[in-house]
Design a protein around this motif. Sequence first.
Motif, PDB file in Angstrom:
ATOM      1  N   LEU A  91     -15.043  11.325  26.947  1.00  0.00           N
ATOM      2  CA  LEU A  91     -14.495  12.065  25.816  1.00  0.00           C
ATOM      3  C   LEU A  91     -12.988  11.870  25.741  1.00  0.00           C
ATOM      4  O   LEU A  91     -12.296  11.823  26.764  1.00  0.00           O
ATOM      5  CB  LEU A  91     -14.780  13.564  25.965  1.00  0.00           C
ATOM      6  CG  LEU A  91     -16.110  14.074  25.468  1.00  0.00           C
ATOM      7  CD1 LEU A  91     -16.214  15.575  25.723  1.00  0.00           C
ATOM      8  CD2 LEU A  91     -16.340  13.768  24.017  1.00  0.00           C
ATOM      9  N   TYR A  92     -12.507  11.801  24.531  1.00  0.00           N
ATOM     10  CA  TYR A  92     -11.079  11.616  24.270  1.00  0.00           C
ATOM     11  C   TYR A  92     -10.294  12.882  24.589  1.00  0.00           C
ATOM     12  O   TYR A  92     -10.695  13.992  24.218  1.00  0.00           O
ATOM     13  CB  TYR A  92     -10.891  11.245  22.789  1.00  0.00           C
ATOM     14  CG  TYR A  92      -9.463  11.210  22.334  1.00  0.00           C
ATOM     15  CD1 TYR A  92      -8.596  10.228  22.793  1.00  0.00           C
ATOM     16  CD2 TYR A  92      -8.982  12.156  21.441  1.00  0.00           C
ATOM     17  CE1 TYR A  92      -7.279  10.184  22.369  1.00  0.00           C
ATOM     18  CE2 TYR A  92      -7.666  12.125  21.005  1.00  0.00           C
ATOM     19  CZ  TYR A  92      -6.816  11.139  21.479  1.00  0.00           C
ATOM     20  OH  TYR A  92      -5.524  11.103  21.066  1.00  0.00           O
ATOM     21  N   ASP A  93      -9.171  12.685  25.288  1.00  0.00           N
ATOM     22  CA  ASP A  93      -8.150  13.733  25.446  1.00  0.00           C
ATOM     23  C   ASP A  93      -8.658  15.001  26.133  1.00  0.00           C
ATOM     24  O   ASP A  93      -8.190  16.094  25.845  1.00  0.00           O
ATOM     25  CB  ASP A  93      -7.566  14.076  24.062  1.00  0.00           C
ATOM     26  CG  ASP A  93      -6.210  14.759  24.152  1.00  0.00           C
ATOM     27  OD1 ASP A  93      -5.463  14.468  25.099  1.00  0.00           O
ATOM     28  OD2 ASP A  93      -5.908  15.587  23.266  1.00  0.00           O
ATOM     29  N   GLU A 134     -16.680  -3.954  33.442  1.00  0.00           N
ATOM     30  CA  GLU A 134     -17.420  -3.294  32.363  1.00  0.00           C
ATOM     31  C   GLU A 134     -16.469  -2.476  31.487  1.00  0.00           C
ATOM     32  O   GLU A 134     -15.502  -1.897  31.969  1.00  0.00           O
ATOM     33  CB  GLU A 134     -18.491  -2.366  32.944  1.00  0.00           C
ATOM     34  CG  GLU A 134     -19.587  -3.105  33.668  1.00  0.00           C
ATOM     35  CD  GLU A 134     -20.659  -2.177  34.217  1.00  0.00           C
ATOM     36  OE1 GLU A 134     -20.667  -0.984  33.857  1.00  0.00           O
ATOM     37  OE2 GLU A 134     -21.479  -2.649  35.007  1.00  0.00           O
ATOM     38  N   PRO A 135     -16.777  -2.412  30.187  1.00  0.00           N
ATOM     39  CA  PRO A 135     -15.925  -1.625  29.290  1.00  0.00           C
ATOM     40  C   PRO A 135     -16.158  -0.131  29.453  1.00  0.00           C
ATOM     41  O   PRO A 135     -17.212   0.310  29.916  1.00  0.00           O
ATOM     42  CB  PRO A 135     -16.355  -2.080  27.892  1.00  0.00           C
ATOM     43  CG  PRO A 135     -17.767  -2.530  28.071  1.00  0.00           C
ATOM     44  CD  PRO A 135     -17.862  -3.080  29.464  1.00  0.00           C
ATOM     45  N   LEU A 136     -15.165   0.649  29.075  1.00  0.00           N
ATOM     46  CA  LEU A 136     -15.261   2.101  29.032  1.00  0.00           C
ATOM     47  C   LEU A 136     -14.684   2.542  27.688  1.00  0.00           C
ATOM     48  O   LEU A 136     -13.501   2.314  27.411  1.00  0.00           O
ATOM     49  CB  LEU A 136     -14.473   2.751  30.180  1.00  0.00           C
ATOM     50  CG  LEU A 136     -14.428   4.273  30.175  1.00  0.00           C
ATOM     51  CD1 LEU A 136     -15.810   4.857  30.477  1.00  0.00           C
ATOM     52  CD2 LEU A 136     -13.413   4.792  31.165  1.00  0.00           C
ATOM     53  N   LEU A 137     -15.544   3.115  26.851  1.00  0.00           N
ATOM     54  CA  LEU A 137     -15.092   3.608  25.552  1.00  0.00           C
ATOM     55  C   LEU A 137     -14.537   5.013  25.703  1.00  0.00           C
ATOM     56  O   LEU A 137     -15.067   5.810  26.481  1.00  0.00           O
ATOM     57  CB  LEU A 137     -16.250   3.648  24.555  1.00  0.00           C
ATOM     58  CG  LEU A 137     -16.967   2.359  24.233  1.00  0.00           C
ATOM     59  CD1 LEU A 137     -18.033   2.603  23.168  1.00  0.00           C
ATOM     60  CD2 LEU A 137     -16.002   1.290  23.773  1.00  0.00           C
ATOM     61  N   THR A 138     -13.508   5.315  24.961  1.00  0.00           N
ATOM     62  CA  THR A 138     -12.999   6.674  24.858  1.00  0.00           C
ATOM     63  C   THR A 138     -13.315   7.133  23.445  1.00  0.00           C
ATOM     64  O   THR A 138     -12.897   6.497  22.472  1.00  0.00           O
ATOM     65  CB  THR A 138     -11.484   6.728  25.130  1.00  0.00           C
ATOM     66  OG1 THR A 138     -11.250   6.238  26.452  1.00  0.00           O
ATOM     67  CG2 THR A 138     -10.953   8.143  25.020  1.00  0.00           C
ATOM     68  N   LEU A 139     -14.113   8.216  23.346  1.00  0.00           N
ATOM     69  CA  LEU A 139     -14.641   8.659  22.061  1.00  0.00           C
ATOM     70  C   LEU A 139     -14.275  10.096  21.740  1.00  0.00           C
ATOM     71  O   LEU A 139     -14.264  10.954  22.620  1.00  0.00           O
ATOM     72  CB  LEU A 139     -16.175   8.581  22.070  1.00  0.00           C
ATOM     73  CG  LEU A 139     -16.836   7.251  22.332  1.00  0.00           C
ATOM     74  CD1 LEU A 139     -18.346   7.436  22.478  1.00  0.00           C
ATOM     75  CD2 LEU A 139     -16.525   6.268  21.218  1.00  0.00           C
ATOM     76  N   ASP A 140     -14.024  10.346  20.488  1.00  0.00           N
ATOM     77  CA  ASP A 140     -14.022  11.696  19.941  1.00  0.00           C
ATOM     78  C   ASP A 140     -15.437  11.909  19.420  1.00  0.00           C
ATOM     79  O   ASP A 140     -15.915  11.112  18.596  1.00  0.00           O
ATOM     80  CB  ASP A 140     -13.031  11.809  18.780  1.00  0.00           C
ATOM     81  CG  ASP A 140     -12.031  12.927  18.946  1.00  0.00           C
ATOM     82  OD1 ASP A 140     -12.250  13.804  19.804  1.00  0.00           O
ATOM     83  OD2 ASP A 140     -11.038  12.923  18.214  1.00  0.00           O
ATOM     84  N   LEU A 141     -16.151  12.898  19.942  1.00  0.00           N
ATOM     85  CA  LEU A 141     -17.496  13.208  19.447  1.00  0.00           C
ATOM     86  C   LEU A 141     -17.419  14.450  18.577  1.00  0.00           C
ATOM     87  O   LEU A 141     -16.890  15.483  18.991  1.00  0.00           O
ATOM     88  CB  LEU A 141     -18.455  13.451  20.617  1.00  0.00           C
ATOM     89  CG  LEU A 141     -18.828  12.231  21.430  1.00  0.00           C
ATOM     90  CD1 LEU A 141     -19.782  12.610  22.555  1.00  0.00           C
ATOM     91  CD2 LEU A 141     -19.452  11.150  20.554  1.00  0.00           C
ATOM     92  N   ILE A 142     -17.975  14.340  17.373  1.00  0.00           N
ATOM     93  CA  ILE A 142     -17.860  15.410  16.390  1.00  0.00           C
ATOM     94  C   ILE A 142     -19.252  15.783  15.897  1.00  0.00           C
ATOM     95  O   ILE A 142     -19.981  14.943  15.369  1.00  0.00           O
ATOM     96  CB  ILE A 142     -16.978  14.969  15.200  1.00  0.00           C
ATOM     97  CG1 ILE A 142     -15.641  14.426  15.713  1.00  0.00           C
ATOM     98  CG2 ILE A 142     -16.773  16.127  14.231  1.00  0.00           C
ATOM     99  CD1 ILE A 142     -14.974  13.460  14.776  1.00  0.00           C
ATOM    100  N   ASP A 143     -19.599  17.056  16.081  1.00  0.00           N
ATOM    101  CA  ASP A 143     -20.863  17.599  15.565  1.00  0.00           C
ATOM    102  C   ASP A 143     -20.603  17.989  14.113  1.00  0.00           C
ATOM    103  O   ASP A 143     -19.820  18.896  13.825  1.00  0.00           O
ATOM    104  CB  ASP A 143     -21.276  18.809  16.400  1.00  0.00           C
ATOM    105  CG  ASP A 143     -22.578  19.434  15.931  1.00  0.00           C
ATOM    106  OD1 ASP A 143     -23.093  19.053  14.863  1.00  0.00           O
ATOM    107  OD2 ASP A 143     -23.076  20.331  16.642  1.00  0.00           O
ATOM    108  N   THR A 144     -21.254  17.290  13.202  1.00  0.00           N
ATOM    109  CA  THR A 144     -21.045  17.547  11.770  1.00  0.00           C
ATOM    110  C   THR A 144     -22.251  18.247  11.150  1.00  0.00           C
ATOM    111  O   THR A 144     -22.398  18.274   9.933  1.00  0.00           O
ATOM    112  CB  THR A 144     -20.784  16.220  11.023  1.00  0.00           C
ATOM    113  OG1 THR A 144     -21.900  15.355  11.214  1.00  0.00           O
ATOM    114  CG2 THR A 144     -19.507  15.553  11.506  1.00  0.00           C
ATOM    115  N   SER A 145     -23.096  18.849  11.996  1.00  0.00           N
ATOM    116  CA  SER A 145     -24.332  19.463  11.488  1.00  0.00           C
ATOM    117  C   SER A 145     -24.111  20.847  10.886  1.00  0.00           C
ATOM    118  O   SER A 145     -25.018  21.405  10.284  1.00  0.00           O
ATOM    119  CB  SER A 145     -25.374  19.551  12.607  1.00  0.00           C
ATOM    120  OG  SER A 145     -24.925  20.415  13.627  1.00  0.00           O
TER     121      SER A 145
END
Length: 168
Positions: A91-93, A134-145
């Motif tokens: 997760l980002y930040d 191996e790569p490591l992604l840094t993601l902002d995950l957003i629940d838009t439901s």
Amino acid sequence: MMATLQQECPKLTELDAPLKPVNGELYTVYYDKDSSWYRVTIAGTVSTEMVSVYFCDYGDLALFATKDLRPVPAKAPLARSLPPQAIKARLYDVWPLHQDWTVEDCIRFQELCVEQQFVGICKDVGKDPLNPSEPLLTLDLIDTSTDEDIYLNKQLESEGRARLGPAS
């Protein structure tokens, strides 16, 4: 690829198991819970008889006896050449409040994520510190439901489970 593994791996025996599995190397293992063969890489050695494996196409970790490992069959060339299909991400930040995440924090994260759909914004593509190839992604995950978007990192912080900001 999976169909070929299911056909070819049962032909291998315990005699084909590696004597000293190498961290990061690709093998196959039979998973009893769903009666299927999977590609795995060695994540770590627990003892001379046990290893921690990473299901490189699914992202799961598990412990297996060294004798349960098999080489990737020669008659499964795609299984040998296809890059891992699971990509590690963070997760980002967001950072744990202490040295590492607690079991309760991990359970809560699963409650927030499992069987949910998110919008993901990729903030960075770096290298996995445990396996720099191996790569490591840094993601902002957003629940838009819901009517209001819920950013997972901010949700964990508001629950007192994490802190936002750069690593200390």
